[in-house]
Structure formats: C-alpha cells, structure tokens
Write a protein that holds these residues in place. Structure first.
Motif, PDB file in Angstrom:
ATOM      1  N   ALA A  43      37.181  24.846  44.861  1.00 50.72           N
ATOM      2  CA  ALA A  43      36.730  23.525  45.321  1.00 50.72           C
ATOM      3  C   ALA A  43      35.200  23.478  45.405  1.00 50.72           C
ATOM      4  CB  ALA A  43      37.352  23.195  46.672  1.00 50.72           C
ATOM      5  N   ALA A  44      34.594  24.546  45.881  1.00 47.04           N
ATOM      6  CA  ALA A  44      33.127  24.595  45.974  1.00 47.04           C
ATOM      7  C   ALA A  44      32.493  24.534  44.591  1.00 47.04           C
ATOM      8  CB  ALA A  44      32.692  25.863  46.711  1.00 47.04           C
ATOM      9  N   ARG A  45      33.068  25.221  43.623  1.00 47.38           N
ATOM     10  CA  ARG A  45      32.572  25.148  42.239  1.00 47.38           C
ATOM     11  C   ARG A  45      32.683  23.729  41.707  1.00 47.38           C
ATOM     12  NH1 ARG A  45      34.643  27.519  38.001  1.00 47.38           N
ATOM     13  NH2 ARG A  45      32.684  27.989  36.974  1.00 47.38           N
ATOM     14  N   ARG A  46      33.818  23.081  41.954  1.00 49.06           N
ATOM     15  CA  ARG A  46      33.994  21.693  41.482  1.00 49.06           C
ATOM     16  C   ARG A  46      32.951  20.777  42.111  1.00 49.06           C
ATOM     17  NH1 ARG A  46      39.515  22.807  42.148  1.00 49.06           N
ATOM     18  NH2 ARG A  46      39.474  21.771  44.177  1.00 49.06           N
ATOM     19  N   ASP A  47      32.667  20.989  43.397  1.00 46.65           N
ATOM     20  CA  ASP A  47      31.709  20.134  44.100  1.00 46.65           C
ATOM     21  C   ASP A  47      30.266  20.429  43.719  1.00 46.65           C
ATOM     22  OD1 ASP A  47      33.818  18.957  45.429  1.00 46.65           O
ATOM     23  OD2 ASP A  47      33.480  20.028  47.316  1.00 46.65           O
ATOM     24  N   GLY A  48      29.961  21.675  43.398  1.00 47.99           N
ATOM     25  CA  GLY A  48      28.573  22.083  43.185  1.00 47.99           C
ATOM     26  C   GLY A  48      28.116  22.192  41.750  1.00 47.99           C
ATOM     27  N   LEU A  49      29.059  22.215  40.815  1.00 52.13           N
ATOM     28  CA  LEU A  49      28.695  22.402  39.413  1.00 52.13           C
ATOM     29  C   LEU A  49      29.085  21.176  38.599  1.00 52.13           C
ATOM     30  CD1 LEU A  49      29.983  26.065  38.912  1.00 52.13           C
ATOM     31  CD2 LEU A  49      27.672  25.333  39.493  1.00 52.13           C
ATOM     32  N   THR A  50      28.440  21.037  37.447  1.00 49.15           N
ATOM     33  CA  THR A  50      28.836  19.979  36.526  1.00 49.15           C
ATOM     34  C   THR A  50      30.178  20.357  35.902  1.00 49.15           C
ATOM     35  OG1 THR A  50      27.809  20.999  34.594  1.00 49.15           O
ATOM     36  CG2 THR A  50      26.398  19.562  35.953  1.00 49.15           C
ATOM     37  N   LEU A  51      30.800  19.401  35.238  1.00 48.26           N
ATOM     38  CA  LEU A  51      32.083  19.674  34.588  1.00 48.26           C
ATOM     39  C   LEU A  51      31.939  20.782  33.542  1.00 48.26           C
ATOM     40  CD1 LEU A  51      35.037  18.931  34.330  1.00 48.26           C
ATOM     41  CD2 LEU A  51      34.407  17.146  32.716  1.00 48.26           C
ATOM     42  N   ALA A  52      30.863  20.738  32.758  1.00 47.18           N
ATOM     43  CA  ALA A  52      30.631  21.772  31.741  1.00 47.18           C
ATOM     44  C   ALA A  52      30.450  23.142  32.393  1.00 47.18           C
ATOM     45  CB  ALA A  52      29.415  21.421  30.893  1.00 47.18           C
ATOM     46  N   GLN A  53      29.723  23.191  33.502  1.00 52.03           N
ATOM     47  CA  GLN A  53      29.521  24.460  34.194  1.00 52.03           C
ATOM     48  C   GLN A  53      30.835  24.977  34.770  1.00 52.03           C
ATOM     49  OE1 GLN A  53      26.484  23.062  36.878  1.00 52.03           O
ATOM     50  NE2 GLN A  53      24.850  24.078  35.722  1.00 52.03           N
ATOM     51  N   CYS A  54      31.657  24.064  35.297  1.00 53.78           N
ATOM     52  CA  CYS A  54      32.961  24.472  35.842  1.00 53.78           C
ATOM     53  C   CYS A  54      33.849  25.077  34.765  1.00 53.78           C
ATOM     54  CB  CYS A  54      33.676  23.280  36.477  1.00 53.78           C
ATOM     55  SG  CYS A  54      33.141  22.953  38.151  1.00 53.78           S
ATOM     56  N   ARG A  55      33.721  24.594  33.557  1.00 53.32           N
ATOM     57  CA  ARG A  55      34.527  25.123  32.457  1.00 53.32           C
ATOM     58  C   ARG A  55      33.983  26.443  31.934  1.00 53.32           C
ATOM     59  NH1 ARG A  55      35.284  19.304  29.521  1.00 53.32           N
ATOM     60  NH2 ARG A  55      37.032  18.611  30.795  1.00 53.32           N
ATOM     61  N   SER A  56      32.757  26.774  32.304  1.00 53.06           N
ATOM     62  CA  SER A  56      32.126  28.012  31.857  1.00 53.06           C
ATOM     63  C   SER A  56      32.455  29.136  32.841  1.00 53.06           C
ATOM     64  CB  SER A  56      30.604  27.815  31.777  1.00 53.06           C
ATOM     65  OG  SER A  56      30.039  27.905  33.077  1.00 53.06           O
ATOM     66  N   PRO A  57      32.062  30.360  32.507  1.00 52.81           N
ATOM     67  CA  PRO A  57      32.296  31.469  33.435  1.00 52.81           C
ATOM     68  C   PRO A  57      31.294  31.519  34.595  1.00 52.81           C
ATOM     69  CG  PRO A  57      31.386  32.292  31.380  1.00 52.81           C
ATOM     70  CD  PRO A  57      31.615  30.817  31.195  1.00 52.81           C
ATOM     71  N   LEU A  58      30.361  30.570  34.655  1.00 52.54           N
ATOM     72  CA  LEU A  58      29.335  30.564  35.695  1.00 52.54           C
ATOM     73  C   LEU A  58      29.967  30.625  37.087  1.00 52.54           C
ATOM     74  CD1 LEU A  58      26.304  30.208  36.432  1.00 52.54           C
ATOM     75  CD2 LEU A  58      26.741  27.753  36.479  1.00 52.54           C
ATOM     76  N   ALA A  59      29.639  31.659  37.824  1.00 57.94           N
ATOM     77  CA  ALA A  59      30.131  31.843  39.199  1.00 57.94           C
ATOM     78  C   ALA A  59      31.644  31.679  39.289  1.00 57.94           C
ATOM     79  CB  ALA A  59      29.423  30.882  40.154  1.00 57.94           C
ATOM     80  N   LYS A  60      32.332  32.174  38.290  1.00 59.45           N
ATOM     81  CA  LYS A  60      33.796  32.071  38.271  1.00 59.45           C
ATOM     82  C   LYS A  60      34.404  32.743  39.503  1.00 59.45           C
ATOM     83  CE  LYS A  60      37.087  30.688  35.390  1.00 59.45           C
ATOM     84  NZ  LYS A  60      37.133  29.332  34.908  1.00 59.45           N
ATOM     85  N   ARG A  61      33.815  33.869  39.877  1.00 56.62           N
ATOM     86  CA  ARG A  61      34.260  34.593  41.065  1.00 56.62           C
ATOM     87  C   ARG A  61      33.075  34.713  42.015  1.00 56.62           C
ATOM     88  NH1 ARG A  61      34.857  40.087  38.428  1.00 56.62           N
ATOM     89  NH2 ARG A  61      32.919  39.290  37.649  1.00 56.62           N
ATOM     90  N   PRO A  62      33.304  34.782  43.313  1.00 59.25           N
ATOM     91  CA  PRO A  62      32.175  34.969  44.238  1.00 59.25           C
ATOM     92  C   PRO A  62      31.333  36.200  43.899  1.00 59.25           C
ATOM     93  CG  PRO A  62      34.128  34.356  45.448  1.00 59.25           C
ATOM     94  CD  PRO A  62      34.563  34.582  44.010  1.00 59.25           C
ATOM     95  N   TYR A  63      31.977  37.254  43.393  1.00 58.04           N
ATOM     96  CA  TYR A  63      31.239  38.475  43.040  1.00 58.04           C
ATOM     97  C   TYR A  63      30.173  38.202  41.982  1.00 58.04           C
ATOM     98  CZ  TYR A  63      30.300  43.327  41.901  1.00 58.04           C
ATOM     99  OH  TYR A  63      29.688  44.532  41.701  1.00 58.04           O
ATOM    100  N   ASP A  64      30.393  37.181  41.147  1.00 58.75           N
ATOM    101  CA  ASP A  64      29.421  36.850  40.117  1.00 58.75           C
ATOM    102  C   ASP A  64      28.072  36.460  40.726  1.00 58.75           C
ATOM    103  OD1 ASP A  64      31.388  37.305  38.206  1.00 58.75           O
ATOM    104  OD2 ASP A  64      31.984  35.198  38.146  1.00 58.75           O
ATOM    105  N   LEU A  65      28.087  35.878  41.912  1.00 62.45           N
ATOM    106  CA  LEU A  65      26.838  35.517  42.583  1.00 62.45           C
ATOM    107  C   LEU A  65      26.059  36.761  42.979  1.00 62.45           C
ATOM    108  CD1 LEU A  65      27.994  32.574  44.852  1.00 62.45           C
ATOM    109  CD2 LEU A  65      26.909  32.475  42.610  1.00 62.45           C
ATOM    110  N   ARG A  66      26.766  37.796  43.385  1.00 62.87           N
ATOM    111  CA  ARG A  66      26.112  39.060  43.738  1.00 62.87           C
ATOM    112  C   ARG A  66      25.429  39.641  42.505  1.00 62.87           C
ATOM    113  NH1 ARG A  66      26.793  44.570  44.052  1.00 62.87           N
ATOM    114  NH2 ARG A  66      26.371  45.519  46.059  1.00 62.87           N
TER     115      ARG A  66
END
Length: 129
Positions: A43-66
């Motif tokens: 839900a946070a990804r949907r709210d914070g990212l564009t549709l294209a970004q949501c479809r990408s692997p960008l921050a797919k998992r919280p660990y990706d932010l680390r």
C-alpha cells in the motif's frame, strides 16, 4: 532526517519494552506479522510511487531500501569503515557485496588526494641545484 522521524515516532507512540517501534495492537503487542507488513508495504508503494515505478522492482521489498541507502552512502564518499558500522557489516562483507555499486568516484578521489598533498609547486619556484 530519519533520526528526526524516529524520534518523533517514539515521542508520539512510544516503543515496545523490547525496543521495537511497531507492534501489533492485539496479541500482547507482539511482532507485526509478515502478512501485515507485506500488505502495508504494498500500500505504501502504491501511495508513494508512480504506476510505472510500482510495476518496476524499485523498493519491491523493504530490504531494497537498505541496499539503496548503503549504495548511496558509499557513492557519496562515506568511508567504508563507517558504512560497515552503520550497516552492521564487516568491511570485508560490505565491500564484497557493494563494491560493484560504487561508481564515479575516480575524479573526487584524485581531488581529495591532491588537496591532502597541497598545491603542487610551480617549476619556477623550485630551487636550482
């Protein structure tokens, strides 16, 4: 910035006796389940990212932010020893995992070395002998 946000969260909401910031409201303030965590993250990804970004692997998992944070710190020139301490790695493990992410530092490194050595003398200022 993150430290300020965490301090605000602690002041506003406190923390569990074991130090965790987020706990379940039922079941005796236990750990947040993986299912709940995943649902909130999506839900946070949907709210914070564009549709294209949501479809990408960008921050797919919280660990990706680390991973992104550690890569950013290294690319901004934070010493590997400091990054390793913050990330909870040994320097050996840090560089084994992240060395391939460090890029574009050649020129900055040369400038730091030149600055440390001081301005080179001009030939006309060198003593003759």
């Amino acid at each position: 910035m993150l430290v300020r946000a965490l301090r605000w969260h602690i002041a506003a909401h406190g923390h569990a006796p074991d130090g965790r910031f987020f706990v379940t409201q039922g079941y005796g303030n236990g750990p947040v389940s993986k299912e709940t965590y995943s649902r909130v993250w999506r839900a946070a990804r949907r709210d914070g990212l564009t549709l294209a970004q949501c479809r990408s692997p960008l921050a797919k998992r919280p660990y990706d932010l680390r991973h992104a944070a550690v890569s950013l710190w290294l690319n901004e020139g934070v010493p590997a020893t400091q990054v390793a301490e913050w990330a909870g790695h040994s320097v050996h493990v840090l560089l084994k995992v992240y060395a391939k992410c460090i890029e574009g530092q050649d020129e900055a490194a040369r400038r730091r070395i030149e600055a440390a050595l001081g301005e080179p003398e001009r030939p006309e200022e060198l003593p003759h002998g």
